[in-house]
Design an enzyme around this catalytic site. Structure first.
Site, short mmCIF file in Angstrom:
data_model
loop_
_atom_site.label_atom_id
_atom_site.label_comp_id
_atom_site.label_asym_id
_atom_site.label_seq_id
_atom_site.Cartn_x
_atom_site.Cartn_y
_atom_site.Cartn_z
N TYR A 26 10.74 11.18 0.67
CA TYR A 26 10.75 9.74 0.98
C TYR A 26 12.08 8.92 1.19
O TYR A 26 12.03 7.91 1.81
CB TYR A 26 9.77 9.05 0.09
CG TYR A 26 8.53 9.53 -0.16
CD1 TYR A 26 7.42 9.51 0.91
CD2 TYR A 26 8.05 10.19 -1.28
CE1 TYR A 26 6.42 10.19 1.14
CE2 TYR A 26 6.88 10.79 -1.27
CZ TYR A 26 6.04 10.89 -0.20
OH TYR A 26 4.61 11.37 -0.20
N ASN A 77 2.02 1.55 7.65
CA ASN A 77 2.20 3.13 7.12
C ASN A 77 0.99 3.18 5.82
O ASN A 77 1.10 2.60 4.62
CB ASN A 77 3.55 3.10 6.00
CG ASN A 77 3.70 4.59 5.41
OD1 ASN A 77 2.72 5.41 5.15
ND2 ASN A 77 5.05 4.83 5.19
N HIS A 83 -5.21 9.79 5.21
CA HIS A 83 -6.28 10.88 4.87
C HIS A 83 -7.64 10.74 4.46
O HIS A 83 -8.47 11.54 4.64
CB HIS A 83 -5.55 12.34 4.25
CG HIS A 83 -4.01 11.94 4.27
ND1 HIS A 83 -3.39 12.46 5.55
CD2 HIS A 83 -3.00 11.71 3.54
CE1 HIS A 83 -2.10 12.36 5.37
NE2 HIS A 83 -1.70 11.75 4.24
N ASP A 90 -11.96 1.67 10.72
CA ASP A 90 -12.77 0.59 11.26
C ASP A 90 -12.33 -0.70 11.28
O ASP A 90 -12.43 -1.48 12.18
CB ASP A 90 -14.22 0.67 10.49
CG ASP A 90 -14.93 2.07 10.57
OD1 ASP A 90 -14.69 2.88 11.67
OD2 ASP A 90 -15.92 2.26 9.77
N HIS A 103 5.07 7.16 9.23
CA HIS A 103 5.14 7.70 7.94
C HIS A 103 6.59 8.40 7.69
O HIS A 103 7.24 8.44 8.65
CB HIS A 103 4.23 9.22 7.95
CG HIS A 103 2.98 8.93 7.90
ND1 HIS A 103 2.05 8.53 7.14
CD2 HIS A 103 1.82 8.85 9.19
CE1 HIS A 103 0.84 8.41 7.40
NE2 HIS A 103 0.79 8.51 8.76
N LEU A 104 7.04 7.86 6.60
CA LEU A 104 8.54 8.48 5.94
C LEU A 104 8.67 9.85 6.26
O LEU A 104 9.74 10.20 6.95
CB LEU A 104 8.97 7.83 4.89
CG LEU A 104 8.87 6.36 4.57
CD1 LEU A 104 8.65 6.02 3.08
CD2 LEU A 104 10.03 5.85 5.16
N SER A 105 7.63 10.72 5.72
CA SER A 105 7.79 12.12 5.95
C SER A 105 7.30 12.74 7.14
O SER A 105 6.38 12.05 7.81
CB SER A 105 7.31 12.86 4.63
OG SER A 105 6.02 12.69 4.35
N ARG A 114 -2.37 16.61 4.03
CA ARG A 114 -1.80 15.75 4.80
C ARG A 114 -1.79 15.70 6.20
O ARG A 114 -1.39 14.81 6.86
CB ARG A 114 -0.33 15.24 4.15
CG ARG A 114 -0.53 15.41 2.76
CD ARG A 114 1.22 15.08 2.36
NE ARG A 114 1.24 15.03 0.95
CZ ARG A 114 1.08 14.21 0.22
NH1 ARG A 114 0.78 12.78 0.55
NH2 ARG A 114 1.31 14.19 -1.25
#
EC number: 4.2.1.10
Length: 149
Positions: A26, A77, A83, A90, A103-105, A114
């Site tokens: 991260y 994020n 997930h 919604d 997303h950082l990764s 993931r």
């Protein structure tokens, strides 16, 4: 520019641990550092940036609801809620505010669980794997889209 656009930055669970939690995945920047950089860039771009980090799904959902009619764009994020959270999906669909998922990764290069996102198919865009720079790219893209509208 006649209108000061408002952008909401939302960060999900465990992102408050950035800089301490798995820096090899991260990065070493803290969330406070990332948000401070974003707020500085938002000022330079002439937009207002608001931020909420929460480890609680219901707080993120409530903030999305409050954004209706108040916010022009969302950068999110969702972290682990990516997930699992139909509720966040919604809420985003319900308020009809365009959003970018960050997303950082690179979630697609990690564990199979993931790989699925409940948000990606309804997002304006998805940025992953570029570390903290992904937030900057999302902010720039959001501003460009708002100005083009």
């Amino acid at each position: 520019m006649s209108q000061n656009h408002r952008i909401l930055l939302l960060n999900g669970p465990n992102l408050n641990l950035l800089g301490k939690r798995e820096p090899g995945i991260y990065g070493s920047k803290t969330l406070d550092e990332i948000v401070a950089d974003l707020k500085h860039n938002a000022i330079e771009l002439g937009v207002t940036l608001e931020h909420l980090q929460s480890n609680a799904e219901h707080e993120l959902v409530s903030r999305i609801h409050q954004a209706m009619g108040q916010v022009d764009y969302i950068i999110i994020n969702p972290a682990a809620f990516t997930h699992t959270s139909v509720a966040i999906r919604d809420a985003l669909l319900g308020v009809a505010i365009p959003f970018i998922e960050v997303h950082l990764s690179n979630v697609h290069a990690r564990e199979p669980f993931r790989h699925h996102s409940y948000l990606s198919d309804v997002a304006k865009g998805v940025i992953c794997g570029l570390g903290a720079d992904g937030y900057q790219f999302a902010l720039t893209a959001a501003v460009h889209q708002l100005r083009a509208a």
